[in-house]
Design a protein around this motif. Sequence first.
Motif, short mmCIF file in Angstrom:
data_model
loop_
_atom_site.label_atom_id
_atom_site.label_comp_id
_atom_site.label_asym_id
_atom_site.label_seq_id
_atom_site.Cartn_x
_atom_site.Cartn_y
_atom_site.Cartn_z
N ASP A 16 -3.46 -1.56 11.28
CA ASP A 16 -2.44 -0.69 11.87
C ASP A 16 -1.89 0.23 10.77
OD1 ASP A 16 -0.30 0.53 13.09
OD2 ASP A 16 0.59 -1.31 13.88
N ASP A 17 -2.16 1.52 10.90
CA ASP A 17 -1.75 2.48 9.87
C ASP A 17 -0.50 3.26 10.25
OD1 ASP A 17 -3.89 2.18 7.88
OD2 ASP A 17 -5.20 2.89 9.49
N THR A 18 0.20 2.82 11.28
CA THR A 18 1.35 3.56 11.77
C THR A 18 2.43 3.69 10.71
OG1 THR A 18 0.92 2.76 14.02
CG2 THR A 18 3.09 3.70 13.58
N ASP A 19 2.82 2.58 10.10
CA ASP A 19 3.89 2.62 9.09
C ASP A 19 3.48 3.46 7.90
OD1 ASP A 19 5.44 1.02 10.69
OD2 ASP A 19 5.00 -0.83 9.61
N LEU A 20 2.22 3.35 7.50
CA LEU A 20 1.74 4.13 6.36
C LEU A 20 1.81 5.63 6.68
CD1 LEU A 20 0.43 4.21 3.54
CD2 LEU A 20 -1.80 4.05 4.67
N ALA A 21 1.38 6.01 7.88
CA ALA A 21 1.40 7.42 8.26
C ALA A 21 2.82 7.99 8.30
CB ALA A 21 0.73 7.59 9.63
N ALA B 20 0.07 12.60 4.20
CA ALA B 20 -1.38 12.79 4.06
C ALA B 20 -1.88 13.60 5.24
CB ALA B 20 -2.09 11.44 4.01
N ASP B 21 -3.03 14.25 5.05
CA ASP B 21 -3.64 14.99 6.16
C ASP B 21 -4.28 14.04 7.17
OD1 ASP B 21 -3.40 17.92 5.41
OD2 ASP B 21 -4.31 17.12 3.59
N VAL B 22 -5.00 13.05 6.64
CA VAL B 22 -5.74 12.13 7.51
C VAL B 22 -5.70 10.73 6.91
CG1 VAL B 22 -7.96 11.59 8.61
CG2 VAL B 22 -7.32 13.98 8.21
N CYS C 216 -2.13 10.90 16.42
CA CYS C 216 -1.35 11.69 15.47
C CYS C 216 -0.02 10.99 15.29
CB CYS C 216 -1.16 13.11 15.98
SG CYS C 216 -0.28 14.18 14.80
N VAL C 217 0.28 10.60 14.06
CA VAL C 217 1.52 9.89 13.76
C VAL C 217 2.27 10.67 12.70
CG1 VAL C 217 2.54 7.75 12.91
CG2 VAL C 217 0.45 7.66 14.29
N ALA C 218 3.45 11.15 13.05
CA ALA C 218 4.29 11.90 12.11
C ALA C 218 3.52 13.04 11.44
CB ALA C 218 4.88 10.95 11.06
N GLY C 219 2.69 13.72 12.21
CA GLY C 219 1.95 14.86 11.70
C GLY C 219 0.67 14.52 10.97
N THR C 220 0.33 13.23 10.89
CA THR C 220 -0.89 12.78 10.21
C THR C 220 -1.91 12.32 11.24
OG1 THR C 220 0.27 12.12 8.19
CG2 THR C 220 -1.86 11.08 8.62
N LEU C 221 -3.14 12.80 11.10
CA LEU C 221 -4.22 12.32 11.96
C LEU C 221 -4.60 10.91 11.51
CD1 LEU C 221 -6.36 12.85 14.17
CD2 LEU C 221 -7.85 13.73 12.35
N VAL C 222 -4.50 9.94 12.43
CA VAL C 222 -4.85 8.55 12.15
C VAL C 222 -6.01 8.17 13.05
CG1 VAL C 222 -4.04 6.16 12.16
CG2 VAL C 222 -2.47 8.01 11.54
N CYS C 223 -7.12 7.71 12.46
CA CYS C 223 -8.29 7.43 13.28
C CYS C 223 -9.12 6.30 12.68
CB CYS C 223 -9.14 8.68 13.48
SG CYS C 223 -9.30 9.73 12.04
N ARG C 224 -9.91 5.68 13.56
CA ARG C 224 -10.83 4.61 13.16
C ARG C 224 -12.15 4.81 13.90
NH1 ARG C 224 -6.22 1.31 14.39
NH2 ARG C 224 -7.21 0.80 16.37
N PRO D 244 0.80 -1.23 0.00
CA PRO D 244 0.00 0.00 0.00
C PRO D 244 0.83 1.28 0.00
CG PRO D 244 -0.05 -1.03 2.16
CD PRO D 244 0.63 -1.99 1.25
N VAL D 245 2.07 1.24 0.51
CA VAL D 245 2.84 2.48 0.64
C VAL D 245 3.15 3.10 -0.71
CG1 VAL D 245 5.02 3.49 1.42
CG2 VAL D 245 3.76 1.92 2.92
N PRO D 246 3.78 2.38 -1.65
CA PRO D 246 4.02 3.00 -2.96
C PRO D 246 2.73 3.36 -3.70
CG PRO D 246 4.66 0.68 -2.98
CD PRO D 246 4.40 1.05 -1.57
N ALA D 247 1.66 2.60 -3.45
CA ALA D 247 0.39 2.93 -4.09
C ALA D 247 -0.13 4.28 -3.60
CB ALA D 247 -0.63 1.82 -3.81
N VAL D 248 -0.03 4.51 -2.29
CA VAL D 248 -0.47 5.79 -1.75
C VAL D 248 0.47 6.91 -2.18
CG1 VAL D 248 -0.85 7.11 0.38
CG2 VAL D 248 -1.67 4.74 0.20
N GLU D 249 1.76 6.64 -2.19
CA GLU D 249 2.72 7.66 -2.62
C GLU D 249 2.43 8.11 -4.05
OE1 GLU D 249 6.72 6.59 -0.01
OE2 GLU D 249 6.38 5.57 -1.93
N GLU D 250 2.12 7.17 -4.93
CA GLU D 250 1.79 7.53 -6.31
C GLU D 250 0.52 8.36 -6.35
OE1 GLU D 250 0.76 5.47 -10.65
OE2 GLU D 250 1.15 4.21 -8.89
#
Length: 467
Positions: free
Chosen positions: A179-184, A189-191, A204-212, A152-158
């Motif tokens: 678990d979205d920690t590594d992705l964040a 991304a903003d969220v 908040c992970v690396a400046g990104t709001l992560v929520c479920r 998912p990481v390179p897919a989101v980066e693209e």
Amino acid sequence: MTLRILHYADVENAYDDASGIGRLAGLIKELRDEETIICGSGDNTGPGVLSVVTKGRQALDFFEAVDPDAETFGNHDFDHGPEHLLKLVDESPQPWVCANAFRNGDRFAGTQGAVPWTIIEAGNTRVGIIGVAHPETVGINPYAGDVEFTDPVPAVEEGISTLSGRGVDRLIVLSHLGDDTDLARAVDADVILGGHDHDRLVDCVAGTLVCRPGGNGRFVLEVSFEGEAPTATHHSVADGPPDTEVATALRNRAEAAGLMDVVGTAETPVVCDMMASKRGESRLGNLVTDAFRTTADADIAVFAAGGFRRRPPFEGTVTAFDLVGVMPFDRELVSLRVDGETLCDVFRQLALAHFDDAPHWFFGHVSGASIVWDDVANELRSAHVNGGPIESTKQYDIATTEFLVENDTLFPAFRPDDVVEAYGLVYEVLVEYVRTVGLNPRLEGRIQRPTLDPETVPDRDWPFSPE
């Protein structure tokens, strides 16, 4: 006005409570305005009773009521196979967004309108949305078949690179990773709006709001962009206003499928908790395996530990809905013909002795046989079929589910080539058995465990166990 996002995920079995889904839809409608985006992060078509009998189509009632702006794929959305999911994508009002799912080299569901990312205009704000599914979806759910899920990481980066070049104001990721920690940490991304894990989360992970939002349609997550940084709030669906049209539509589906028909009466409650599912012989396990063996006219029937969904006990009048609820699986009952030596291997595998991480007290279910298992030595002491000893070269017919034959980890002794005949979907078999025979299973000492220390076994499984 302020950009807001209303988010749901992992609705799953909540569809089996029509009034609850009505409140989920009603709350979303009440909270939305012209600058609100509605989106889901997967597992919003199944599993559940209505899901298994409608192949996930019950979700259309909810989708059509709230008219989401975007939805991504979860592992349970593939419960009925890719072809049924393609039909749902085609008929859903919302676009499905997933950047890391492919089939035969093409984007999965691309022909039906699925896209890797999209731009939504909410008031004066351009919002870019990227979706990603769990990269191990096929391992989690084999019914996903030949669909490939990439990193998912390179897919989101693209996606972020593409959307940033199109002048978006906000970047949102719909994720079913759990678990979205590594992705964040990896993307800007903003969220990240997550699913798969059923626990509520705001972080908040690396400046990104992560929520479920949490699972089973209990909460709607609201993300607001008022202020310098986005904030998240959970709204309880229990407080939501009912959408009676959605609730009525789901009840009508249950009625049309015959799920509300009374098929039996339980004079003594039949407990459907974790202990009944996983400890070995239970009245529930005997009921199901007897239904299998009788239907297939087999010598023995077996079922796996943990093969039941936990639900309130059967008591009083019992409907088809109640019975399907403990086994909402879209697989068939089959019979296999094996020799006595293989049959003994099957009995050993009831104990999950070949699983290093399974709790020691887990054990499956059997009909037509009696077993003595030594939990200290982790071995089969003895086994008899219909009162007689097992002959190593004799052929025996075993009734079980198609899934346990296809899954080579739970019962490695089963081989697809041993299958003799199929008898219909397992939940239909159970309903018809109770309709014909009744609902009065008994404990008979089919599985004896003389060395199991009861002090090491949990004695209660809230909320469906007796006090």
